[in-house]
Write an enzyme that holds these catalytic residues in place. Structure first.
Site, mmCIF file in Angstrom:
data_model
loop_
_atom_site.group_PDB
_atom_site.id
_atom_site.type_symbol
_atom_site.label_atom_id
_atom_site.label_comp_id
_atom_site.label_asym_id
_atom_site.label_seq_id
_atom_site.Cartn_x
_atom_site.Cartn_y
_atom_site.Cartn_z
ATOM 1 C CG ASP A 250 -2.136 -0.830 1.094
ATOM 2 O OD1 ASP A 250 -2.939 -0.892 2.050
ATOM 3 O OD2 ASP A 250 -2.295 -1.451 0.019
ATOM 4 C CG ASP A 262 -4.382 6.522 4.442
ATOM 5 O OD1 ASP A 262 -5.498 6.112 4.804
ATOM 6 O OD2 ASP A 262 -3.316 5.949 4.735
ATOM 7 C CG ASP A 292 -5.047 2.092 1.504
ATOM 8 O OD1 ASP A 292 -4.964 1.382 2.508
ATOM 9 O OD2 ASP A 292 -6.041 2.804 1.265
HETATM 10 C C1 DIG Z 1 -6.199 0.691 5.530
HETATM 11 O O1 DIG Z 1 -4.856 0.990 5.333
HETATM 12 C C2 DIG Z 1 -6.559 -0.606 4.876
HETATM 13 C C3 DIG Z 1 -7.930 -0.545 4.275
HETATM 14 O O2 DIG Z 1 -7.946 0.587 3.453
HETATM 15 C C4 DIG Z 1 -7.955 -1.782 3.452
HETATM 16 O O3 DIG Z 1 -8.603 -2.779 4.179
HETATM 17 C C5 DIG Z 1 -6.516 -2.184 3.257
HETATM 18 C C6 DIG Z 1 -6.287 -2.595 1.845
HETATM 19 O O4 DIG Z 1 -5.238 -1.960 1.243
HETATM 20 N N1 DIG Z 1 -5.766 -1.026 3.751
HETATM 21 MN MN MN Z 2 -3.802 0.173 3.608
HETATM 22 MN MN MN Z 3 -3.469 4.033 6.014
#
Ligand code: DIG
Ligand code: MN
Ligand code: MN
Length: 391
Positions: A250, A262, A292
């Site tokens: 992510d 984020d 993400d």
């Molecule tokens: C949070 O960082 C989490 C949610 O956004 C999701 O379940 C997961 C998938 O990338 N990251």
């Molecule tokens: Mn995530």
């Molecule tokens: Mn996050």
């Protein structure tokens, strides 16, 4: 010479993906109401396709409302699959929303309510089924609610044991159904719970070794989550790569010591992002480059698509910086000198009694080692000059 815009124009072969929940983020936060209208999943697919993305990922509830009837579910899936085939967009990863439903107030797999633990496993199996329908091959487990605000709530060993019970059960379901998912645990230190179980990549890697099917389970590390904990994210990714457990990643931006921001990838610490991209490329990572993250709450929909385009463009610009770094003669000469010193005169052998005896009596020139620096200041300055565009 191709135009600058062509050099950094994202294409499906770059394997950039976005969660539906990222560009679909409506800007609600603990202190404010939504600032943007919800976007239909089919519209998100169409827009990301025009920007050059490879695919989208989703939680069950990003696509199917929790209270949808079977007929509604089938209609939604049919329309979504039509948008995927019309655009060529893929769904490489799926996951379960085990955090919005108030039932998950004390966790999902680790709730102190046995009914909720069963509900969480049931919901995950149904969501795994949906993911397979859409072509997903990676299944992420982010245990956002798996934790406590007070250790009076439960013995942490009990929470870990319940987590393992759920993962072992779902690994068996994956086998029984022939889904062949690669499971990826996503660590996070805190938020929304005061402290979350499996808070770092290291905790997750250790936990995986205790499962019945450890080979089926890897990690999905996130930039922001390690950075929140004050850790160097590239070191955690390196640990996952070393263990053969980097199943997904992510990407986003984050200032240390803040709530989970984020932010757009590379927007907070370009040097950290550079060395992450370099590590992934040096390691030959062929997985998805998943963002993400989401646009600033101050943005309208136009800003959301700027966020998405900027995420991919920054990754491609950093790829170009990695190429410049690798082609820079002074940098490469300095790295060669460091390697020569690091490797020494001969490779260090595996242990043998004779070698240990010889090593114990060897005279090692530690005096000059004490006196000799490593030239990291110049090397880091050269790195910064590549990043700042003057080399
Ligand atoms: C949070 O960082 C989490 C949610 O956004 C999701 O379940 C997961 C998938 O990338 N990251
Ligand atoms: Mn995530
Ligand atoms: Mn996050």
């Amino acid at each position: 010479m191709t135009a600058d815009s062509d050099r950094f124009l994202p294409r499906p072969e770059h394997r950039f993906t976005f969660g539906l929940w990222t560009v679909g983020n409506i800007g609600r936060d603990p202190f404010g109401e939504p600032v943007r209208a919800p976007l239909a999943p089919t519209y998100i697919v169409e827009k990301l396709a025009t920007l050059g993305a490879y695919g989208v990922n989703l939680h069950d509830e990003d696509l199917i409302p929790r209270d949808a009837s079977t007929a509604e579910r089938d209609r939604i899936v049919r329309e979504f699959k039509a948008a995927l085939s019309a655009t060529g967009m893929k769904v490489p990863m799926a996951t379960t929303n085990l955090f919005t439903d108030p039932a998950f107030r004390d966790g999902a797999f680790t709730s102190n309510d046995a009914r909720v633990r069963k509900y969480a496993i049931q919901k995950t199996m149904r969501s795994m089924d949906l993911g397979i329908e859409l072509g997903a091959s990676t299944y992420v487990f982010w245990g956002g609610r798996e934790g406590v605000e007070t250790n009076a709530a439960k013995d942490p060993r009990t929470g870990i044991a319940w987590y393992r019970e759920a993962m072992n059960y779902l690994c068996e379901y994956n086998i029984a159904q022939g889904y062949n998912y690669k499971f990826a645990l996503e660590p996070k230190p805190n938020e929304p719970r005061g402290d979350i179980f499996l808070p770092t990549i290291g905790h997750a890697l250790a936990f995986i070794t205790t499962l019945d099917h450890p080979d089926m389970v890897g990690v999905n590390p996130e930039v922001a989550h390690d950075t929140m904990a004050g850790l160097d994210f590239a070191h955690g990714v390196a640990q996952a790569l070393d263990a053969g457990k980097l199943f997904h990643i992510d990407l986003n931006g984050q200032k240390p010591g803040r709530y989970d921001q984020d932010h757009r990838f590379g927007s907070e610490d370009p040097k950290q992002a550079f060395f992450l991209v370099k590590l992934l490329e040096d390691a030959g990572y062929t997985g998805m480059r998943h963002f993400d993250s989401h646009a600033y709450r101050a943005e309208d929909e136009a800003g959301v698509w700027e966020f998405a385009a900027g995420s991919m463009r920054t990754y491609l610009i950093l790829l170009d910086k990695v190429a410049r770094y690798n082609a820079d003669t002074e940098i490469q000469q300095r790295l060669a000198d460091i390697r020569a010193r690091a490797e020494g005169s001969e490779p260090f052998p595996r242990f043998s009694a004779s070698h240990a005896a010889a090593l114990k009596s060897e005279t090692i020139d530690v005096v000059s080692a004490r006196a000799q620096g490593f030239g990291y200041e110049r090397l880091d300055q050269l790195t910064m000059e590549v990043l700042l565009g003057v080399r």
